[in-house]
Scaffold this active site. Structure first.
Site, PDB file in Angstrom:
ATOM      1  N   ARG A   1       6.832  -9.088  16.551  1.00 57.18           N
ATOM      2  CA  ARG A   1       7.563  -7.948  15.986  1.00 57.18           C
ATOM      3  C   ARG A   1       6.924  -6.667  16.505  1.00 57.18           C
ATOM      4  O   ARG A   1       5.737  -6.427  16.291  1.00 57.18           O
ATOM      5  CB  ARG A   1       7.487  -7.999  14.459  1.00 57.18           C
ATOM      6  CG  ARG A   1       8.013  -6.778  13.705  1.00 57.18           C
ATOM      7  CD  ARG A   1       7.568  -6.931  12.264  1.00 57.18           C
ATOM      8  NE  ARG A   1       8.102  -5.960  11.335  1.00 57.18           N
ATOM      9  CZ  ARG A   1       7.536  -4.800  11.012  1.00 57.18           C
ATOM     10  NH1 ARG A   1       6.416  -4.428  11.625  1.00 57.18           N
ATOM     11  NH2 ARG A   1       8.079  -4.019  10.108  1.00 57.18           N
TER      12      ARG A   1
ATOM     13  N   HIS B   1       0.845  -1.184   0.000  1.00 58.21           N
ATOM     14  CA  HIS B   1       0.000   0.000   0.000  1.00 58.21           C
ATOM     15  C   HIS B   1       0.886   1.241   0.000  1.00 58.21           C
ATOM     16  O   HIS B   1       2.108   1.148   0.116  1.00 58.21           O
ATOM     17  CB  HIS B   1      -0.908   0.015   1.236  1.00 58.21           C
ATOM     18  CG  HIS B   1      -0.144   0.090   2.527  1.00 58.21           C
ATOM     19  ND1 HIS B   1       0.530  -0.992   3.063  1.00 58.21           N
ATOM     20  CD2 HIS B   1       0.091   1.129   3.377  1.00 58.21           C
ATOM     21  CE1 HIS B   1       1.127  -0.635   4.180  1.00 58.21           C
ATOM     22  NE2 HIS B   1       0.891   0.646   4.391  1.00 58.21           N
TER      23      HIS B   1
ATOM     24  N   ASP C   1       0.894   5.342   1.821  1.00 56.08           N
ATOM     25  CA  ASP C   1       0.338   5.919   3.041  1.00 56.08           C
ATOM     26  C   ASP C   1      -0.532   7.149   2.833  1.00 56.08           C
ATOM     27  O   ASP C   1      -1.238   7.547   3.754  1.00 56.08           O
ATOM     28  CB  ASP C   1       1.470   6.261   4.019  1.00 56.08           C
ATOM     29  CG  ASP C   1       2.063   5.021   4.655  1.00 56.08           C
ATOM     30  OD1 ASP C   1       1.397   3.973   4.648  1.00 56.08           O
ATOM     31  OD2 ASP C   1       3.205   5.096   5.154  1.00 56.08           O
TER      32      ASP C   1
ATOM     33  N   HIS D   1       4.762   0.068  -0.175  1.00 56.02           N
ATOM     34  CA  HIS D   1       5.498  -0.816   0.722  1.00 56.02           C
ATOM     35  C   HIS D   1       4.573  -1.828   1.367  1.00 56.02           C
ATOM     36  O   HIS D   1       3.349  -1.679   1.342  1.00 56.02           O
ATOM     37  CB  HIS D   1       6.216   0.002   1.805  1.00 56.02           C
ATOM     38  CG  HIS D   1       5.291   0.876   2.594  1.00 56.02           C
ATOM     39  ND1 HIS D   1       4.910   2.130   2.159  1.00 56.02           N
ATOM     40  CD2 HIS D   1       4.646   0.684   3.770  1.00 56.02           C
ATOM     41  CE1 HIS D   1       4.087   2.676   3.030  1.00 56.02           C
ATOM     42  NE2 HIS D   1       3.902   1.815   4.026  1.00 56.02           N
TER      43      HIS D   1
END
Length: 753
Positions: A674, A592, A594, A664
């Site tokens: 994570r 996508h 941002d 990204h």
């Protein structure tokens, strides 16, 4: 698999709308079109019987839709499918009937009979023609439509069909009847027009996992031919097949004109009142009423250009859609060696922008290449010349109405010349046009114009480990040493104690993939928990300060043209779900951008809501690396070609511009958890995160009560952890309680990095 449809708006019919026999206006409108052809009522008598494929008249489609919705909620799936399918078919047939009647009742055939009335007064001659056209239209529609089908439907039903809501019901009904292939097509058709519908997105994901479901089932049943040709032309251009691209562009022109004309034909409906207006309070006389209705229909006709140039599911139209096709055509014909067709395309483009310098230069080049007489013989396309002339004629009338009758007209075209604008409103029109061009330029200039990579790093111990060159892109970098291991551990401790499942994702614990669990925490929530004694105040403050470090570093390194403001800060942890990793092929976060809506098929990114169009810079501050998978990657606009990959590690800050330069995604986390701080920044102070400002204000009050200034708290404890000074944000006052509560409803459900 059930759709989430909480409310079905009641269906209602509108009352007659216009006084003084508004049918006169329908006739007046058609009397001003460029081309006419008359068909007598007798020739139209039998067309209605075949409009819906069977004998009889077309029923009202909203009634069929209501019956389908009732059957759906009664779980009578076969009836629901029958009525919903018929409602879609009937609406399409109704549009065809209306276009047919309007075309068949054109005014050429009435001219001589009007004169036979024997009266020399022009208004009687005109209205004699009007009455004949009214008779023709009434006869045509009576022979093809049921009386109730000729009435206007409610705005709620119109909105449902515009948003393709019938397909939302149909996909569930098909699934219940085990017609999976049809369910897939219906789901895909709805999703194309509603790309942010979360439940349908999940449904499509589940359909793709089902055995036997074919890729060709993911078909848009409402696809528009001109968009199909547009996408095919872009693809052929990208592959260097310029002859094929030219063929697709030619077909795109034809389909675009067809779509515009079909849209324009449907504008000749009843008058639409606005606000508190109604037919009960209408005090206008015949000519005022006629003029207002006429200009309303002309405005609708003009808006068809924007409607046709807007993709399903998008808000903004492709600017200069038709002229831009001829830009592509001139280029593809030139590359294919067809100088004559390239010359024709340039001349056609100049119909819209006669003073465009690059195209005028192209024109001279092609004229010299083609040779004197041969080049001069090539002219612009007749159908486009007719289109432009008709549009200009309508604009003149509309701007007359703006000047003298007080109407509002939103011109969809940037190419409108000043010659059609009345002198008294010319300056205002110029100002509005310049503003629109400026906004468009800001939107299209990309990320490169605002930032310059390579500025100083204001914090000691921080270094650049990767820049745009090594990351194969533009305005993207990796900075290491922003946090030390002890600081990473403190924020991880905070996340373990306070992060909530689904925080930042509207409560959805697995917003992007069912194979991972997402927990989140905002700076304000961390502060409040520290005030209540649930978490360490030092850890909560470190969370707050870590974002400020990132802001200062990126503002300096990217040479920001103005101060960066926080748009949102979120501590997010994504953990692999045990037992759900075998054979996994999905991503932790799909590709996508941002601040724009990425459309990989056309390699475009649309900077329009619901994207967060105010975002300018994005960043991730990583906290750990003791997990498997979870690498961040940049991709090409196709969403498939990976251009660079970044591995997380404690204290690593990844920063990049938020737009189309940097699509990204995140690879699957297959073991462990994570954690990272996701940060977004904006250059617009009005878009600054009010929740963070509130947290900052509370911190200031806490420290002042303790007799310390901002930044002094915990200083002795932190000396052992790091000798680096911690930059502090500027002070700000507290928000009013009401504003704070309203803002709180908005924050906390952004897509995360």
């Amino acid at each position: 698999m059930a759709a989430t449809l909480d409310n079905v708006a009641p269906l209602s019919r509108c009352l007659p709308l216009s006084p003084f026999s508004f049918i006169f206006i329908l006739c007046l409108l058609s009397s001003l079109t460029l081309n006419y052809s008359f068909s007598s009522p007798d020739s139209l008598q039998n067309t209605g019987n075949s409009a819906n494929g069977q004998a009889g008249l077309l029923p009202p489609y909203d009634g069929l839709y209501l019956a389908g919705v009732r059957a759906y909620f009664a779980e009578e799936w076969e009836k629901a499918v029958e009525y919903l399918e018929r409602s879609l078919q009937t609406r399409a047939a109704l549009d065809r009937v209306k276009r047919s009647c309007l075309a068949g009742c054109a005014l050429d055939g009435f001219g001589s009979e009007a004169a036979a009335g024997g009266d020399s007064l022009s208004d009687l001659k005109f209205f004699w023609t009007v009455l004949r056209r009214a008779e023709c239209l009434l006869f045509c529609e009576r022979n093809q439509l049921e009386p109730t089908a000729r009435s206007a439907v409610s705005e709620d039903v119109l909105a449902d069909f515009e948003s393709r809501n019938p397909y939302n019901y149909l996909q569930v009904a098909y699934y219940k009847l085990k017609k999976v292939e049809k369910a897939v097509s219906a789901a895909h058709t709805f999703f194309v027009s509603n790309p942010n519908h979360l439940e349908m997105k999940l449904n499509l994901r589940n359909y793709r996992k089902m055995k036997g479901v074919k890729e060709e089932s993911f078909t848009d049943l409402e696809s528009k031919a001109h968009w199909f040709q547009f996408d095919a032309a872009l693809l052929s251009e990208g592959q260097g097949d310029f002859l094929a691209a030219a063929e697709h562009w030619e077909e795109c022109v034809r389909e675009t004109l067809t779509a515009i004309n079909e849209c324009r034909a449907l504008c000749e409906g009843p008058y639409r009142y606005h606000g508190e207006e109604s037919h009960l309070t209408d005090k206008r006389d015949l000519y005022q009423s006629t003029a207002d209705h006429f200009l309303q229909v002309l405005s609708c006709r003009q808006s068809c250009v924007s409607q046709v140039a807007t993709r399903p599911g998008r808000i903004s139209a492709v600017e200069d859609f038709l002229p831009s096709i001829f830009e592509h055509l001139h280029f593809t014909y030139y590359k294919a060696g067809r100088i004559d067709k390239a010359l024709e395309s340039v001349r056609t483009f100049l119909l819209f922008y006669p003073a465009d310098e690059p195209m005028l230069e192209n024109l001279q080049y092609y004229l010299q290449t083609a040779g004197g007489a041969a080049g001069q013989a090539v002219t612009a396309r007749e159908e486009i010349s007719a289109f432009v002339n008709q549009s200009l004629g309508e604009k003149k009338l509309l701007y007359f109405g703006v000047k003298n009758l007080g109407i509002t007209f939103n011109d969809p075209d940037l190419w409108t010349p000043e010659s059609v604008i009345p002198e008294s409103i010319l300056e205002e029109w110029r100002s509005e046009k310049d503003k629109r061009r400026s906004e468009k330029g800001e939107e299209n200039k990309g990320d490169q114009a605002d930032f310059i990579e390579g500025g100083a790093l204001p914090l000691p111990g921080v270094s650049v480990s990767q820049d745009s060159l090594s990351l194969n892109g533009s305005l993207r970098s990796v900075l290491d040493g922003v946090l030390n291991p002890e600081e990473c551990g403190a924020i991880l401790r905070l996340a373990k104690a306070a992060a909530a499942s689904g925080d930042g994702y509207r409560g959805r614990r697995s917003p992007h993939t069912p194979h991972e669990k997402f927990d989140g925490l905002t700076v304000l929530r961390a502060l409040r928990l520290s005030q209540e004694g649930f978490v360490s105040q030092l850890d909560a403050r470190l969370f707050f300060d870590a974002g400020e470090r990132a802001r200062l570093l990126l503002q300096s390194y990217f040479n920001s043209p103005s101060p960066l403001y926080f748009s949102f800060t979120h501590l997010v942890c994504r953990a692999a779900v045990p037992g759900e990793q075998e054979g996994r092929v999905d991503l932790s976060h799909p590709v996508h951008a941002d601040n724009c809506l990425l459309e990989p098929e056309t390699r475009q990114c649309w900077r329009e809501p619901p994207a967060y169009i105010h975002r300018d810079l994005s960043a991730i501050l990583y906290l750990n690396e003791d997990f498997e998978g979870g690498n961040f990657f940049f991709s090409d606009l196709d969403g498939k070609t990976v251009t660079a990959e970044v591995s997380p590690r404690c204290g690593r800050l990844l920063g990049f511009t938020s737009g189309s330069d940097n699509p990204h995604g995140v690879r699957a986390v297959t073991r462990g958890q994570r954690c990272a701080l996701a940060l977004w920044f904006t250059l617009q102070e009005t878009q600054a995160d009010q929740e963070r400002k509130e947290a900052e204000s509370i911190w200031t009050e806490i420290l002042e009560e303790d007799g310390r200034s901002v930044g002094e708290e915990g200083k002795e404890e932190r000396v052992a952890e790091s000798n680096d000074p911690i930059p502090q944000p500027p002070r700000s006052g507290r928000l009013r309680e009401g504003a704070r509560e309203r803002r709180r409803e908005r924050v906390g459900w952004r897509d995360e990095l």
